[in-house]
Design a protein around this motif. Structure first.
Motif, PDB file in Angstrom:
ATOM      1  N   ILE A  93       0.754   2.968   1.863  1.00  0.00           N
ATOM      2  CA  ILE A  93      -0.355   2.939   0.909  1.00  0.00           C
ATOM      3  C   ILE A  93      -0.106   3.942  -0.206  1.00  0.00           C
ATOM      4  N   GLU A  94      -0.116   3.486  -1.449  1.00  0.00           N
ATOM      5  CA  GLU A  94      -0.050   4.374  -2.601  1.00  0.00           C
ATOM      6  C   GLU A  94      -1.453   4.900  -2.909  1.00  0.00           C
ATOM      7  N   PRO A  95      -1.577   6.151  -3.355  1.00  0.00           N
ATOM      8  CA  PRO A  95      -2.895   6.661  -3.732  1.00  0.00           C
ATOM      9  C   PRO A  95      -3.564   5.704  -4.722  1.00  0.00           C
ATOM     10  N   PRO A  96      -4.737   5.195  -4.413  1.00  0.00           N
ATOM     11  CA  PRO A  96      -5.373   4.171  -5.254  1.00  0.00           C
ATOM     12  C   PRO A  96      -5.784   4.694  -6.627  1.00  0.00           C
ATOM     13  N   GLU A  97      -5.593   3.877  -7.630  1.00  0.00           N
ATOM     14  CA  GLU A  97      -5.991   4.235  -8.993  1.00  0.00           C
ATOM     15  C   GLU A  97      -7.270   3.541  -9.424  1.00  0.00           C
TER      16      GLU A  97
ATOM     17  N   PHE B 240      -8.890   1.266  -3.782  1.00  0.00           N
ATOM     18  CA  PHE B 240      -9.437   2.163  -2.767  1.00  0.00           C
ATOM     19  C   PHE B 240      -9.997   1.368  -1.593  1.00  0.00           C
ATOM     20  N   MET B 241     -10.777   0.335  -1.880  1.00  0.00           N
ATOM     21  CA  MET B 241     -11.327  -0.507  -0.821  1.00  0.00           C
ATOM     22  C   MET B 241     -10.208  -1.175  -0.020  1.00  0.00           C
ATOM     23  N   THR B 242      -9.189  -1.653  -0.713  1.00  0.00           N
ATOM     24  CA  THR B 242      -8.050  -2.282  -0.027  1.00  0.00           C
ATOM     25  C   THR B 242      -7.337  -1.272   0.864  1.00  0.00           C
ATOM     26  N   ALA B 243      -7.174  -0.052   0.367  1.00  0.00           N
ATOM     27  CA  ALA B 243      -6.535   0.997   1.157  1.00  0.00           C
ATOM     28  C   ALA B 243      -7.317   1.277   2.435  1.00  0.00           C
ATOM     29  N   LEU B 244      -8.643   1.335   2.324  1.00  0.00           N
ATOM     30  CA  LEU B 244      -9.474   1.590   3.502  1.00  0.00           C
ATOM     31  C   LEU B 244      -9.308   0.480   4.537  1.00  0.00           C
ATOM     32  N   GLU B 245      -9.297  -0.758   4.076  1.00  0.00           N
ATOM     33  CA  GLU B 245      -9.144  -1.880   4.997  1.00  0.00           C
ATOM     34  C   GLU B 245      -7.746  -1.884   5.628  1.00  0.00           C
TER      35      GLU B 245
END
Length: 415
Positions: A155-159, A164-169
Motif C-alpha cells: 500500500i502506498e500512502p494515499p493521496e 485512503f478508503m481503498t487502503a483501509l479495505e
C-alpha cells in the motif's frame, strides 16, 4: 513567606469553587508557579515533567505545579477565564491571538523571540506586535501509519480520500481482519474532532471548485456540504474498518497496539513514534499529509500551534514565569522538547533530530493549512465536533443529524 497556589483540579466543580481563592503565602520563601498544558499522551507529559524537574533542580527557589487536564482542558480554561484566574503559565493550543490574547503577557521583548520561526511568529503575534506565547513545537498534522504493514501489503500512502478508503479495505482483507485499518481512541472525543477538523479542510476549503471559506465566515454556509464526512465515518464503521471499541478506546492503548502490528492508520502524531519505537524498535511509523477529497486538490498538512506556553498578564510571578520560558527556549532544552514530542521545533537556532524528520523532508513544499475550527468556526465548536462523532459511531445519530447539530451549534456560538 511562601506563596501558595490555587490547585488546578480536573474536577470542574472543584475548579469553580477554587477560582475565587487567591495566591497566599507560607514560610520557606519558595515561589510556586501553576502550569497547565494540553499534553495528552504519556510520552508528551513525561518530557514536560522531565524538563520541569530539571528546571526546578537548577532553580530551587521556584516550584512548578504542572497539570494536564487532557480532554477537560478547554472547559477548565473557560472557567478560569471567566473567573479571571488563569494559571501563571498555560497552553494557548491554537488560540493565542484570538481566545486568549486578553489574558496573556506580551513576550516580544524576550531574547528568544529573535529566533522565532517566521511562520510561527505570524501565528502568535497580533496586529499590534504583541507576542502572546512561546511555541514549544509546531504542528504538522495528517495521518500516521504503520510503515511495516503498508510495505507488507503493498500500500502506498494515499493521496486522496478514495485511496485512503481503498487502503483501509486492503488492510482488512490482507490481514484477515487481524489488523485494525483505522484506529480511533474515541473515549477522548477530540479523536473524532481530529477526524472532522482535519478532513474538513480538503472537503470545504482547499479545493478551488469546493471552497466554502467565505460562507463559513459570514454565516451563510450550508451545513449539508459537511455531511460527506460523517457519511464516510459511518461507512468505515459499518464496514469494520474502525476498531470495534472506537467510542470507548483510550488513546493510551494505541502505542502498544501499533508496536504489535495490530493497527495500520491513526490520527495521532508527535511522540507516538518514539513511544512505539521504545516498545518495539522493529516497528517504524510514517506520517503523511491529509489526503485530498476533490479531484482538483492536493494533500496538505494541517498545522500551526501545538504546545505553547503563555504567561498570564495577571500573574504575580511574571519574572519567575519568564525565567522558566527563558530556560526552555535554550537551544539544548528546545531540542529536547522537540525530539521528546517528535514534532518540529519553532526556533531557527535549534536543530532537532525528529522521529518523523525523513517524512517531513519527503513532503517538503507541501502546503500547510490552519486548523479548520480555528480559522472558520466560532469558539466552542470543537466540543460538538467531537461529541457528534461519538454519537454517530455509537448509532445515536445519523450523518444528516450530525450536520444539523453542527449547524445549530454554529448558529448558537457565532452570535
Amino acid at each position: 513567606m511562601k506563596k501558595r497556589i490555587t490547585l488546578l483540579l480536573v474536577s470542574l466543580s472543584a475548579t469553580v469553587m477554587l477560582a475565587a481563592c487567591g495566591n497566599g503565602a507560607s514560610g520557606d520563601g519558595q515561589t510556586k508557579l501553576t502550569l497547565m498544558s494540553t499534553a495528552t499522551n504519556k510520552a508528551d507529559q513525561e518530557i514536560f515533567k522531565e524538563v520541569v524537574s530539571e528546571f526546578e533542580e537548577e532553580n530551587p527557589d521556584i516550584d512548578i505545579e504542572d497539570t494536564y487536564p487532557t480532554d477537560g482542558y478547554e472547559e477548565m480554561a473557560r472557567v478560569k477565564m471567566a473567573a479571571n484566574d488563569m494559571p501563571d503559565l498555560f497552553d494557548t493550543h491554537g488560540w493565542s491571538t484570538t481566545r486568549y490574547a486578553e489574558y496573556t503577557e506580551d513576550l516580544s521583548d524576550m531574547e528568544w523571540s529573535e529566533n522565532l520561526d517566521e511562520a510561527m511568529a505570524d501565528i502568535l503575534t497580533d496586529e499590534t506586535g504583541k507576542l502572546n506565547a512561546y511555541p514549544i513545537n509546531q504542528a504538522l498534522d495528517g495521518l500516521t501509519y504503520n510503515k511495516n504493514l503498508l510495505d507488507e501489503y503493498g500500500i502506498e500512502p494515499p493521496e486522496t480520500f478514495d485511496e485512503f478508503m481503498t487502503a483501509l479495505e486492503t488492510v482488512k482483507e490482507k490481514s484477515n481482519g487481524e489488523v485494525v485499518p483505522f484506529w480511533l481512541g474515541g473515549s477522548d472525543k477530540s479523536q473524532f474532532g481530529q477526524y472532522f477538523d482535519q478532513f474538513a479542510t480538503p472537503l470545504l476549503i482547499t479545493s478551488p471548485s469546493n471552497s466554502h471559506g467565505d460562507a463559513l465566515l459570514d454565516g451563510s454556509f450550508d451545513w449539508s456540504n459537511y455531511t460527506y464526512l460523517p457519511e464516510k465515518l459511518e461507512e468505515m464503521n459499518d464496514k469494520g474498518l474502525l476498531n470495534k471499541d472506537a467510542v470507548t478506546a483510550q488513546t493510551t492503548q494505541v502505542a502498544d497496539l501499533l508496536a504489535q502490528n495490530k493497527v495500520a492508520f491513526i490520527m495521532m502524531s508527535g511522540s507516538i513514534g518514539r513511544e512505539v519505537s521504545e516498545l518495539n524498535p522493529d516497528v517504524q511509523l510514517g506520517t503523511m499529509p491529509v489526503p485530498a477529497i476533490h479531484e482538483d486538490d492536493k494533500p496538505s498538512w494541517i498545522g500551526g500551534e501545538r504546545f505553547t506556553l503563555a504567561i498570564s498578564k495577571d500573574s504575580e510571578y511574571k519574572e519567575e514565569a519568564k525565567k522558566f520560558i527563558e530556560y526552555i527556549a535554550q537551544p539544548e532544552v528546545a531540542k529536547k522538547f522537540a525530539e521528546g514530542t517528535s514534532l518540529p521545533d519553532a526556533l531557527t537556532n535549534v536543530d532537532a533530530d525528529n522521529y518523523f524528520a525523513d517524512f517531513y523532508n519527503q513532503y517538503e513544499g507541501t502546503r500547510i493549512e490552519p486548523y479548520f475550527d480555528r480559522a472558520y468556526l466560532p469558539s466552542g465548536m470543537w466540543d460538538p465536533m467531537g461529541a457528534t462523532g461519538q454519537e454517530l459511531v455509537s448509532g445515536a445519530m445519523t450523518p444528516e443529524q450530525v450536520s444539523k447539530k453542527m449547524s445549530e451549534e454554529y448558529s448558537r456560538l457565532v452570535k
